[in-house]
Motif scaffolding. Sequence first.
Motif: not given
Length: 266
Positions: A94-105
């Motif tokens: 979930s950390l990886r997904e969160l950081s990907l989502a953050l990078r995406d945003a």
Amino acid sequence: MPSTNLTGSDREFLADLQTLLADPAQQDNPMREPLVRLLEQFLGQRERLERLVRISDGYHHLARDQRLSLVEQYDKQVRRLEKLARISDRYQNSLRELSLALRDAALHDPLTGLANRRFLMERLREEADRSKRLKRGFSLAIMNVDHFKHINDEYGHEAGDLVLQAIARAIESQLREYDQCGRWGGEEFLILLPETPLDQAQAVLERIRVAVAEINRVGGEISTRLSASFGLAEHLHEENFSATISRAYQALYAAKAAGRNRVEQA
Ligand SMILES: Nc1nc2c(ncn2[C@@H]2O[C@H](COP(=O)(O)OP(=O)(O)OP(=O)(O)O)[C@@H](O)[C@H]2O)c(=O)[nH]1
């Protein structure tokens, strides 16, 4: 430990012996006394032996129970560790997904979903480096929606937002996978066409121009015809990409001055 229980025939023999020794007729038998002592010794020893067997059995059971409980404790620890590993995996995912989502945003425009200016700057830098290394050019265009203020004034800001979204889809629909478009700011978009000379880039932009002009009745409201103007420039190997952007802007102003809804080359 084997039991000290007597077998059927031993028990019968002992019972017979005890009966014999109790028989009054045998009172005077000279073997009676030693036999009675021997029997008492035997019974005493048997009792001691049985006690020892019981102690040994108890110890054996205790050791087995301890062994079992050690195995159970070990299994429990292993299960606990497995659970911890699963939790940690999930946490990391979930950390990886969160950081990907953050990078995406951080790299996308929330209104249109296109790349934002920061993302475009990264791509431009990469493309300029590649162009320098491989001595291959690329084309870029700044596209500006014509009279967009009028759309906002006439239909409201929300309708204006819907128009920007429809325009974003129209641009994307005409690009190849390795082309890049993004929202440069406001009602302005940047289109990056790697390894594309000016004449080919001109043809791609013409297709986008027509796709934008064909958007109608966005959200069932807007009846005004949409159009956009484009300033197109080819990146030269030796120049900084910001110089290419400046030349594209000059071409865009020329397109606006010439009546809009057109592509001008730098
Ligand atoms: N709805 C909406 N409007 C925006 C957004 N960003 C910029 N605008 C509007 O876009 C309009 C741009 O207007 P101008 O720069 O005057 O240009 P124009 O009306 O498009 O005219 P020309 O460029 O000369 O053809 C302004 O009214 C801005 O408020 C946005 O995210 N949503």
